[in-house]
Design an enzyme around this catalytic site. Structure first.
Site, PDB file in Angstrom:
ATOM      1  N   THR A  24     -59.627  -4.366 -34.559  1.00 42.60           N
ATOM      2  CA  THR A  24     -60.048  -4.660 -33.197  1.00 42.60           C
ATOM      3  C   THR A  24     -59.797  -3.399 -32.383  1.00 42.60           C
ATOM      4  OG1 THR A  24     -59.845  -6.239 -31.355  1.00 42.60           O
ATOM      5  CG2 THR A  24     -57.803  -5.569 -32.446  1.00 42.60           C
ATOM      6  N   VAL A  83     -67.105  -7.917 -32.495  1.00 43.83           N
ATOM      7  CA  VAL A  83     -67.005  -6.592 -31.898  1.00 43.83           C
ATOM      8  C   VAL A  83     -65.770  -6.559 -31.021  1.00 43.83           C
ATOM      9  CG1 VAL A  83     -68.107  -4.868 -30.429  1.00 43.83           C
ATOM     10  CG2 VAL A  83     -69.506  -6.327 -31.892  1.00 43.83           C
ATOM     11  N   CYS A  84     -64.984  -5.513 -31.167  1.00 44.36           N
ATOM     12  CA  CYS A  84     -63.851  -5.281 -30.273  1.00 44.36           C
ATOM     13  C   CYS A  84     -62.924  -6.499 -30.279  1.00 44.36           C
ATOM     14  CB  CYS A  84     -64.388  -4.949 -28.881  1.00 44.36           C
ATOM     15  SG  CYS A  84     -63.204  -4.216 -27.747  1.00 44.36           S
ATOM     16  N   THR A  85     -62.576  -7.004 -29.090  1.00 46.78           N
ATOM     17  CA  THR A  85     -61.646  -8.119 -28.993  1.00 46.78           C
ATOM     18  C   THR A  85     -62.275  -9.455 -29.355  1.00 46.78           C
ATOM     19  OG1 THR A  85     -62.149  -8.098 -26.623  1.00 46.78           O
ATOM     20  CG2 THR A  85     -60.095  -7.036 -27.325  1.00 46.78           C
TER      21      THR A  85
END
Length: 334
Positions: free
Chosen positions: A131, A111-113
């Site tokens: 990202t 998830v995300c970074t």
């Protein structure tokens, strides 16, 4: 102890990870269990050393598992992002255990970074990944073997999935639930969460009309305003250059420098996004929307939609439109 027939899910976190990354995965899976997922999901938080996580928000949660001691097979391995992601990606022990567990997992996700940790483990080499839009250039620069795409809300490349910024984890998790248990159960989960069933993975992370501040160059800003206010008119490169009072070549250089795209691409994306808004907000026929947004017919709009969102205009309208209040009341009463 793990349940005998459970889908074993390990969520990896570390200090200064993002709590919402965790919640947007664990809450949908918990609701899926409540509405009948069979086999059920069993989700456990694993951290280095089994230590409690102090999230980026300052709250602390106890871990259920020590990362170094977790063994497979796992159904899903998922890594959170957050402001601590760079330190986590530089932690050789954490990265090594993520790499080890990935080999023992049916699917792997971030998830995300959290994508930076998968990248550090070599799990994204040769794959398309996304990202958070703000960190996409950094990910691409640090890991050139990864095909970073900053636009989609999530990307699935084989057994590895990457979700974009924070709440896009909700969309990816709903996609997992649908894959595992079917669309009906995923729809029940979405209703409990009071959210869309799921946005298409190729939907853009940010609206081009609101994602960034106006371009720093006054001339580019003026042309951007002209485009977004006159979508149904002639917006060819020659016309825009004439409005700007510069050559087509110079205008293209300015757009590439300040917006990262040519004037023609900017126009196409602006028209496509405006069409997406009209598909959801109105009942206008697709041909009428195409004309209003400056497309040369419904087929041209369909091609632009496929390029931008990966779905047809009709599919986008069917999945993204909210029913009217009267229809919601009738559905609730039935």
């Amino acid at each position: 102890m793990w349940g005998m027939n459970a889908r074993r899910i390990i969520v990896v976190a570390y200090d200064s990870a993002e709590l919402l990354d965790f919640a947007c995965v664990t809450t949908p899976l918990t609701i899926a269990n409540l509405v009948g997922a069979a086999p059920p999901y069993e989700v456990r938080l694993a951290t280095p050393g089994g230590k409690a996580v102090t999230w980026g928000t300052g709250f602390t949660i106890e871990a259920q598992e020590t990362l170094e001691r977790v063994t497979g097979p796992l159904d899903t391995l998922l890594v959170c992002g957050g402001i601590g992601h760079q330190a986590a990606a530089a932690d050789r022990g954490l990265v090594a255990h993520v790499r080890r567990l990935a080999r023992e997992s049916r699917r792997v996700a971030s998830v995300c970074t959290g994508a930076s940790i998968l990248a550090a483990a070599g799990l994204l080499d040769g794959r398309r990944a996304t990202t958070h839009w703000h960190w996409a250039p950094d990910l691409a620069a640090r890991y050139p073997a990864v095909a970073v795409d900053p636009d989609p809300i999530f990307v699935r490349d084989g057994q590895v999935s990457t979700a974009a910024g924070v709440t896009s984890a909700l969309d990816l998790t709903l996609a997992f639930v649908e894959e595992d248990h079917g669309a009906d159960l995923a729809r029940q989960v979405a209703r409990q969460l009071v959210t869309y069933l799921q946005r298409p993975g190729n939907q853009a992370q940010m609206s081009m009309f609101t994602a960034a501040p106006p371009p720093g160059d006054g001339l580019v800003r003026r042309i951007v305003d002209h485009v977004t206010g006159n979508l149904a008119t002639d917006l060819g490169s020659a016309t825009l250059a004439a409005v700007a009072g510069v050559s087509e070549r110079h205008l293209s250089r300015l757009f590439l420098r300040h917006l990262g795209r040519t004037p023609a691409r900017f126009v196409r994306e602006a028209r496509t996004e405006a069409a997406a808004h009209l598909l959801v907000a109105t009942r206008l026929p697709v041909a009428a929307i195409a004309a209003r947004c400056g497309f040369n017919g419904a087929e041209t709009l369909r091609q632009a939609f496929a390029d931008r969102y990966g779905v047809s205009p009709s599919h986008y309208r069917a999945t993204q439109s909210r029913p009217s209040p009267a229809r919601r009341l009738r559905a609730a009463a039935s």
